[in-house]
Scaffold this motif. Structure first.
Motif, PDB file in Angstrom:
ATOM      1  N   ARG A   7       0.838  -1.213   0.000  1.00  0.00           N
ATOM      2  CA  ARG A   7       0.000   0.000   0.000  1.00  0.00           C
ATOM      3  C   ARG A   7       0.870   1.259   0.000  1.00  0.00           C
ATOM      4  NH1 ARG A   7      -3.908   2.348   4.425  1.00  0.00           N
ATOM      5  NH2 ARG A   7      -4.989   3.837   3.114  1.00  0.00           N
ATOM      6  N   ILE A   8       1.929   1.250   0.787  1.00  0.00           N
ATOM      7  CA  ILE A   8       2.842   2.388   0.819  1.00  0.00           C
ATOM      8  C   ILE A   8       3.508   2.549  -0.537  1.00  0.00           C
ATOM      9  CG2 ILE A   8       4.979   3.297   1.817  1.00  0.00           C
ATOM     10  CD1 ILE A   8       4.094   1.860   4.459  1.00  0.00           C
ATOM     11  N   ASN A   9       3.995   1.454  -1.108  1.00  0.00           N
ATOM     12  CA  ASN A   9       4.677   1.527  -2.401  1.00  0.00           C
ATOM     13  C   ASN A   9       3.764   2.051  -3.502  1.00  0.00           C
ATOM     14  OD1 ASN A   9       7.218   0.785  -1.526  1.00  0.00           O
ATOM     15  ND2 ASN A   9       6.788  -1.394  -1.750  1.00  0.00           N
ATOM     16  N   LYS A  10       2.504   1.691  -3.457  1.00  0.00           N
ATOM     17  CA  LYS A  10       1.541   2.221  -4.430  1.00  0.00           C
ATOM     18  C   LYS A  10       1.406   3.733  -4.265  1.00  0.00           C
ATOM     19  CE  LYS A  10      -3.139   1.619  -6.160  1.00  0.00           C
ATOM     20  NZ  LYS A  10      -4.388   0.872  -6.043  1.00  0.00           N
ATOM     21  N   ALA A  11       1.360   4.191  -3.016  1.00  0.00           N
ATOM     22  CA  ALA A  11       1.186   5.621  -2.740  1.00  0.00           C
ATOM     23  C   ALA A  11       2.426   6.443  -3.073  1.00  0.00           C
ATOM     24  CB  ALA A  11       0.807   5.824  -1.270  1.00  0.00           C
ATOM     25  N   ILE A  12       3.615   5.815  -3.035  1.00  0.00           N
ATOM     26  CA  ILE A  12       4.846   6.570  -3.307  1.00  0.00           C
ATOM     27  C   ILE A  12       5.411   6.275  -4.699  1.00  0.00           C
ATOM     28  CG2 ILE A  12       5.416   6.719  -0.860  1.00  0.00           C
ATOM     29  CD1 ILE A  12       7.608   4.595  -1.359  1.00  0.00           C
ATOM     30  N   ALA A  13       4.678   5.550  -5.508  1.00  0.00           N
ATOM     31  CA  ALA A  13       5.164   5.181  -6.848  1.00  0.00           C
ATOM     32  C   ALA A  13       5.595   6.400  -7.658  1.00  0.00           C
ATOM     33  CB  ALA A  13       4.103   4.386  -7.596  1.00  0.00           C
ATOM     34  N   HIS A  14       4.921   7.524  -7.472  1.00  0.00           N
ATOM     35  CA  HIS A  14       5.257   8.741  -8.220  1.00  0.00           C
ATOM     36  C   HIS A  14       6.657   9.261  -7.896  1.00  0.00           C
ATOM     37  CE1 HIS A  14       3.842  10.398  -4.394  1.00  0.00           C
ATOM     38  NE2 HIS A  14       4.523  11.496  -4.696  1.00  0.00           N
ATOM     39  N   THR A  15       7.233   8.824  -6.780  1.00  0.00           N
ATOM     40  CA  THR A  15       8.580   9.271  -6.414  1.00  0.00           C
ATOM     41  C   THR A  15       9.661   8.431  -7.080  1.00  0.00           C
ATOM     42  OG1 THR A  15       8.800   7.844  -4.460  1.00  0.00           O
ATOM     43  CG2 THR A  15       7.767  10.024  -4.138  1.00  0.00           C
ATOM     44  N   GLY A  16       9.269   7.280  -7.627  1.00  0.00           N
ATOM     45  CA  GLY A  16      10.243   6.376  -8.212  1.00  0.00           C
ATOM     46  C   GLY A  16      10.966   5.531  -7.182  1.00  0.00           C
ATOM     47  N   LEU A  17      10.476   5.566  -5.935  1.00  0.00           N
ATOM     48  CA  LEU A  17      11.089   4.806  -4.857  1.00  0.00           C
ATOM     49  C   LEU A  17      10.128   3.734  -4.371  1.00  0.00           C
ATOM     50  CD1 LEU A  17      12.583   7.711  -2.707  1.00  0.00           C
ATOM     51  CD2 LEU A  17      13.753   6.336  -4.439  1.00  0.00           C
ATOM     52  N   ARG A  18      10.680   2.787  -3.609  1.00  0.00           N
ATOM     53  CA  ARG A  18       9.854   1.794  -2.924  1.00  0.00           C
ATOM     54  C   ARG A  18      10.434   1.578  -1.540  1.00  0.00           C
ATOM     55  NH1 ARG A  18      12.314  -3.377  -3.635  1.00  0.00           N
ATOM     56  NH2 ARG A  18      14.016  -3.216  -5.119  1.00  0.00           N
ATOM     57  N   VAL A  19       9.575   1.318  -0.583  1.00  0.00           N
ATOM     58  CA  VAL A  19      10.019   1.107   0.795  1.00  0.00           C
ATOM     59  C   VAL A  19      10.492  -0.338   0.943  1.00  0.00           C
ATOM     60  CG1 VAL A  19       7.771   0.454   1.779  1.00  0.00           C
ATOM     61  CG2 VAL A  19       9.457   1.591   3.211  1.00  0.00           C
ATOM     62  N   HIS A  20      11.546  -0.505   1.720  1.00  0.00           N
ATOM     63  CA  HIS A  20      12.116  -1.828   1.964  1.00  0.00           C
ATOM     64  C   HIS A  20      12.456  -1.947   3.442  1.00  0.00           C
ATOM     65  CE1 HIS A  20      14.077  -5.547   0.798  1.00  0.00           C
ATOM     66  NE2 HIS A  20      15.063  -5.223   1.604  1.00  0.00           N
ATOM     67  N   GLY A  21      12.455  -3.151   3.946  1.00  0.00           N
ATOM     68  CA  GLY A  21      12.796  -3.402   5.339  1.00  0.00           C
ATOM     69  C   GLY A  21      11.737  -4.261   5.989  1.00  0.00           C
ATOM     70  N   ASN A  22      12.022  -4.675   7.216  1.00  0.00           N
ATOM     71  CA  ASN A  22      11.103  -5.496   7.996  1.00  0.00           C
ATOM     72  C   ASN A  22      10.799  -4.793   9.295  1.00  0.00           C
ATOM     73  OD1 ASN A  22      11.079  -7.707   6.146  1.00  0.00           O
ATOM     74  ND2 ASN A  22      13.120  -8.235   6.858  1.00  0.00           N
ATOM     75  N   ASP A  23       9.918  -5.356  10.063  1.00  0.00           N
ATOM     76  CA  ASP A  23       9.564  -4.760  11.355  1.00  0.00           C
ATOM     77  C   ASP A  23      10.677  -5.009  12.369  1.00  0.00           C
ATOM     78  OD1 ASP A  23       7.205  -3.721  10.452  1.00  0.00           O
ATOM     79  OD2 ASP A  23       5.971  -5.360  11.184  1.00  0.00           O
ATOM     80  N   ASP A  24      11.877  -4.556  12.040  1.00  0.00           N
ATOM     81  CA  ASP A  24      13.025  -4.740  12.928  1.00  0.00           C
ATOM     82  C   ASP A  24      13.624  -3.409  13.356  1.00  0.00           C
ATOM     83  OD1 ASP A  24      14.067  -4.040  10.497  1.00  0.00           O
ATOM     84  OD2 ASP A  24      15.366  -5.780  10.298  1.00  0.00           O
ATOM     85  N   GLY A  25      12.865  -2.335  13.187  1.00  0.00           N
ATOM     86  CA  GLY A  25      13.307  -1.053  13.703  1.00  0.00           C
ATOM     87  C   GLY A  25      13.668  -0.011  12.674  1.00  0.00           C
ATOM     88  N   TYR A  26      13.834  -0.411  11.415  1.00  0.00           N
ATOM     89  CA  TYR A  26      14.126   0.599  10.408  1.00  0.00           C
ATOM     90  C   TYR A  26      13.662   0.145   9.027  1.00  0.00           C
ATOM     91  CZ  TYR A  26      18.195  -2.158   8.986  1.00  0.00           C
ATOM     92  OH  TYR A  26      19.017  -3.156   8.536  1.00  0.00           O
ATOM     93  N   PHE A  27      13.354   1.141   8.223  1.00  0.00           N
ATOM     94  CA  PHE A  27      12.952   0.939   6.842  1.00  0.00           C
ATOM     95  C   PHE A  27      13.762   1.913   6.005  1.00  0.00           C
ATOM     96  CE2 PHE A  27       9.501  -0.461   9.441  1.00  0.00           C
ATOM     97  CZ  PHE A  27       9.048  -1.604   8.814  1.00  0.00           C
ATOM     98  N   TYR A  28      13.858   1.661   4.723  1.00  0.00           N
ATOM     99  CA  TYR A  28      14.586   2.560   3.840  1.00  0.00           C
ATOM    100  C   TYR A  28      13.951   2.509   2.461  1.00  0.00           C
ATOM    101  CZ  TYR A  28      17.001  -1.899   3.098  1.00  0.00           C
ATOM    102  OH  TYR A  28      17.283  -3.217   2.876  1.00  0.00           O
ATOM    103  N   PHE A  29      14.336   3.466   1.636  1.00  0.00           N
ATOM    104  CA  PHE A  29      13.761   3.590   0.307  1.00  0.00           C
ATOM    105  C   PHE A  29      14.794   3.202  -0.743  1.00  0.00           C
ATOM    106  CE2 PHE A  29      11.434   6.622   2.926  1.00  0.00           C
ATOM    107  CZ  PHE A  29      10.138   6.207   2.686  1.00  0.00           C
ATOM    108  N   LEU A  30      14.352   2.393  -1.692  1.00  0.00           N
ATOM    109  CA  LEU A  30      15.197   1.994  -2.805  1.00  0.00           C
ATOM    110  C   LEU A  30      14.629   2.568  -4.092  1.00  0.00           C
ATOM    111  CD1 LEU A  30      15.744  -1.788  -2.012  1.00  0.00           C
ATOM    112  CD2 LEU A  30      17.267   0.123  -1.497  1.00  0.00           C
ATOM    113  N   ASP A  31      15.532   2.970  -4.979  1.00  0.00           N
ATOM    114  CA  ASP A  31      15.122   3.416  -6.303  1.00  0.00           C
ATOM    115  C   ASP A  31      14.485   2.232  -7.023  1.00  0.00           C
ATOM    116  OD1 ASP A  31      15.591   3.813  -9.312  1.00  0.00           O
ATOM    117  OD2 ASP A  31      16.016   5.808  -8.486  1.00  0.00           O
ATOM    118  N   ALA A  32      13.318   2.422  -7.562  1.00  0.00           N
ATOM    119  CA  ALA A  32      12.594   1.331  -8.212  1.00  0.00           C
ATOM    120  C   ALA A  32      13.327   0.799  -9.437  1.00  0.00           C
ATOM    121  CB  ALA A  32      11.186   1.786  -8.592  1.00  0.00           C
ATOM    122  N   ASP A  33      14.137   1.634 -10.093  1.00  0.00           N
ATOM    123  CA  ASP A  33      14.852   1.206 -11.300  1.00  0.00           C
ATOM    124  C   ASP A  33      16.243   0.659 -11.010  1.00  0.00           C
ATOM    125  OD1 ASP A  33      12.731   1.931 -13.018  1.00  0.00           O
ATOM    126  OD2 ASP A  33      13.432   4.002 -13.063  1.00  0.00           O
TER     127      ASP A  33
END
Length: 75
Positions: A7-33
């Motif tokens: 759901r987050i990735n769908k909402a941020i698709a316009h940025t060209g990024l996607r969220v990555h990580g697990n429920d272990d305390g941190y998340f980060y954004f990766l370039d989709a390409d």
């Protein structure tokens, strides 16, 4: 409503990024390409600690950031 990475990735698709990580305390954004990391980590224990609007803001900040990690996720 419970947030998911999909759901987050769908909402941020316009940025060209996607969220990555697990429920272990941190998340980060990766370039989709390229798979390169953009911006600082988002330090939250669960996706639901931020609203969808806050995730969108974090992704926009990450896209504008000069911090780009050259290592690919799959390397």
């Amino acid at each position: 409503m419970r947030l998911t990475k999909a759901r987050i990735n769908k909402a941020i698709a316009h940025t060209g990024l996607r969220v990555h990580g697990n429920d272990d305390g941190y998340f980060y954004f990766l370039d989709a390409d390229t798979g390169y990391m953009h911006g600082d980590c988002v330090m939250v224990p669960r996706l639901n600690r931020l609203s969808l609007d806050e995730w969108i803001e974090q992704a926009q900040r990450a896209r504008e950031s000069n911090i780009i990690e050259g290592m690919r996720e799959d390397a």
